[in-house]
Design a protein around this motif. Structure first.
Motif, PDB file in Angstrom:
ATOM      1  N   VAL A 125       0.830  -1.206   0.000  1.00 51.33           N
ATOM      2  CA  VAL A 125       0.000   0.000   0.000  1.00 51.33           C
ATOM      3  C   VAL A 125       0.859   1.248   0.000  1.00 51.33           C
ATOM      4  CG1 VAL A 125      -1.722   1.299   1.314  1.00 51.33           C
ATOM      5  CG2 VAL A 125      -1.892  -1.193   1.152  1.00 51.33           C
ATOM      6  N   THR A 126       1.970   1.220   0.738  1.00 48.16           N
ATOM      7  CA  THR A 126       2.837   2.393   0.845  1.00 48.16           C
ATOM      8  C   THR A 126       3.484   2.734  -0.489  1.00 48.16           C
ATOM      9  OG1 THR A 126       3.327   1.822   3.149  1.00 48.16           O
ATOM     10  CG2 THR A 126       4.807   3.386   2.080  1.00 48.16           C
ATOM     11  N   GLU A 127       4.009   1.722  -1.163  1.00 46.65           N
ATOM     12  CA  GLU A 127       4.677   1.954  -2.453  1.00 46.65           C
ATOM     13  C   GLU A 127       3.713   1.895  -3.638  1.00 46.65           C
ATOM     14  OE1 GLU A 127       8.087  -0.512  -2.968  1.00 46.65           O
ATOM     15  OE2 GLU A 127       8.954  -0.007  -1.018  1.00 46.65           O
ATOM     16  N   ARG A 128       2.454   1.547  -3.345  1.00 46.34           N
ATOM     17  CA  ARG A 128       1.413   1.493  -4.373  1.00 46.34           C
ATOM     18  C   ARG A 128       1.805   0.585  -5.540  1.00 46.34           C
ATOM     19  NH1 ARG A 128      -0.776   7.783  -4.784  1.00 46.34           N
ATOM     20  NH2 ARG A 128      -1.284   8.005  -2.552  1.00 46.34           N
ATOM     21  N   CYS A 129       2.177  -0.630  -5.194  1.00 42.69           N
ATOM     22  CA  CYS A 129       2.562  -1.574  -6.236  1.00 42.69           C
ATOM     23  C   CYS A 129       2.258  -2.993  -5.772  1.00 42.69           C
ATOM     24  CB  CYS A 129       4.051  -1.450  -6.563  1.00 42.69           C
ATOM     25  SG  CYS A 129       5.147  -1.903  -5.203  1.00 42.69           S
ATOM     26  N   ILE A 130       2.266  -3.911  -6.708  1.00 44.62           N
ATOM     27  CA  ILE A 130       2.065  -5.326  -6.416  1.00 44.62           C
ATOM     28  C   ILE A 130       3.363  -6.065  -6.723  1.00 44.62           C
ATOM     29  CG2 ILE A 130       0.806  -7.417  -7.028  1.00 44.62           C
ATOM     30  CD1 ILE A 130      -1.577  -5.675  -7.745  1.00 44.62           C
ATOM     31  N   LYS A 131       3.852  -6.802  -5.722  1.00 43.75           N
ATOM     32  CA  LYS A 131       5.078  -7.569  -5.876  1.00 43.75           C
ATOM     33  C   LYS A 131       4.739  -9.054  -5.844  1.00 43.75           C
ATOM     34  CE  LYS A 131       7.427  -3.940  -3.235  1.00 43.75           C
ATOM     35  NZ  LYS A 131       8.158  -3.607  -1.985  1.00 43.75           N
ATOM     36  N   GLU A 132       5.618  -9.844  -6.392  1.00 39.18           N
ATOM     37  CA  GLU A 132       5.380 -11.290  -6.408  1.00 39.18           C
ATOM     38  C   GLU A 132       6.144 -11.965  -5.277  1.00 39.18           C
ATOM     39  OE1 GLU A 132       5.744 -15.196  -9.360  1.00 39.18           O
ATOM     40  OE2 GLU A 132       6.676 -13.293  -9.920  1.00 39.18           O
ATOM     41  N   PHE A 133       5.443 -12.851  -4.566  1.00 42.53           N
ATOM     42  CA  PHE A 133       6.106 -13.722  -3.602  1.00 42.53           C
ATOM     43  C   PHE A 133       6.218 -15.089  -4.251  1.00 42.53           C
ATOM     44  CE2 PHE A 133       5.586 -17.143  -0.474  1.00 42.53           C
ATOM     45  CZ  PHE A 133       6.728 -16.947   0.293  1.00 42.53           C
TER      46      PHE A 133
END
Length: 331
Positions: A128-136
């Motif tokens: 939410v802070t960086e406004r992005c979706i990362k992959e785990f």
């Protein structure tokens, strides 16, 4: 009592009604019918009960409301031990959600066909802070020796694990002391790390769930509260002690300590406690020396050297790194 459900999806919640609605909606879109949903409300003061009413029509839905806030781990324990009935459970935080409608079916297939010690999957991390979706994603596929996951701790980015993508046996959680320390905010990691030393796990490569990363994640409190700082060391020490007792080699243990940065974390905790409160420091050393004296020996020299430097500037370090007690805030 034998449950008619294969999996309990446990959703602990506190004052996140809108996010709870999203989480519940994602669960009830699953193609499987072999699950129950357990919402455990930790005495919310928002409109959580209104959200819950929308889902009471489902026969596989259960709602528990605590009379007072019993803490995060206490709420987990209440839901899993007292309300859930299935042999397996998935712990889905109220701010997380499922993104693959076949997730529960995939977990059940893995359980039935491979007999793993636990199941986990890939996931998305919604920052939410960086406004992005990362992959785990972990470098595994299918049935895998648990010790490989044990040794990957501390080596994967942006996170080591995602709780909402894991399925555990309730009996294992109870037997291995999942809820033993209410201040151990990483008790979920401790559970899977212990299980890694007992057998094979099953990994589903494709992202199945979404974990929400934000400033209000409780794990961020470990550098503020003395009790949480202690607990965040406990999960690693307890995992090492358990691994040793189950025949894991010294070579693997040393690699685990290196990968997780336990030595640095232990040094930092000792110094933060000493700067904050001499009695906390003494109690912590005595406790760790009882359960893992070799770890105290490992860091003793570095702690003494660093304290010589810190002591003349203690007031500065106190303002920068001081810990406070949860009890002092509650009183």
């Amino acid at each position: 009592m034998i449950s008619k459900y294969k999996i309990s999806v446990v959703i602990p919640t506190f004052n996140r009604a809108s996010l709870l609605d999203r989480a519940l909606g994602s669960v009830f879109q699953q193609n499987s019918t072999e699950f129950e949903v357990v919402v455990s409300d930790n005495c919310s003061t928002d409109n959580t009960t209104e959200v819950v009413e929308k889902y009471r029509k489902h026969n596989n839905f259960k709602y528990n409301r605590n009379e007072s806030n019993i803490g995060m781990v206490g709420n987990w324990q209440k839901a899993i031990c007292d309300v859930a009935t299935a042999d397996w459970f998935i712990l889905l935080s109220d701010d997380d959600f499922i993104i693959d409608r076949f997730f529960i079916s995939n977990v059940i297939n893995a359980i039935d066909n491979s007999n793993p010690i636990f199941v986990c999957s890939g996931a998305e991390i919604h920052d939410v802070t960086e406004r992005c979706i990362k992959e785990f994603a972990l470098p595994f596929d299918g049935l895998t020796p648990g010790i490989e996951l044990f040794l990957s701790r501390g080596k994967t980015q942006p996170l080591d694990s995602v709780l909402c993508s894991m399925a555990f046996k309730r009996a294992d959680a109870l037997e291995l002391g999942f809820f033993a320390n209410e201040n151990n905010l990483s008790c979920d990691s401790e559970l899977y790390l212990k299980l890694c030393t007992l057998g094979d796990f099953y990994y589903i490569k494709t992202p199945q769930t979404a974990y929400t990363l934000h400033q209000n994640n409780l794990i961020r409190s470990i550098n503020k509260y003395k009790e949480f700082r202690d607990g965040n060391i406990d999960y690693l020490i307890n995992s090492i002690t358990f691994a040793k007792s189950h025949g894991v080699s010294d070579h693997v243990i040393k690699q685990f300590i290196k990968n997780t940065g336990l030595k640095i974390k232990l040094i930092k905790t000792i110094l933060m406690l000493r700067v904050s409160n001499e009695y906390w420091y003494i109690d912590f050393l005595a406790r760790i020396n009882t359960i893992a004296p070799d770890l105290i020996d490992l860091v003793a020299l570095q702690v003494r050297v660093l304290w010589v430097f810190i002591k003349p500037f203690k007031s500065y370090f106190y303002e920068k790194y001081k810990l406070i007690s949860l009890r002092s805030e509650l009183n």
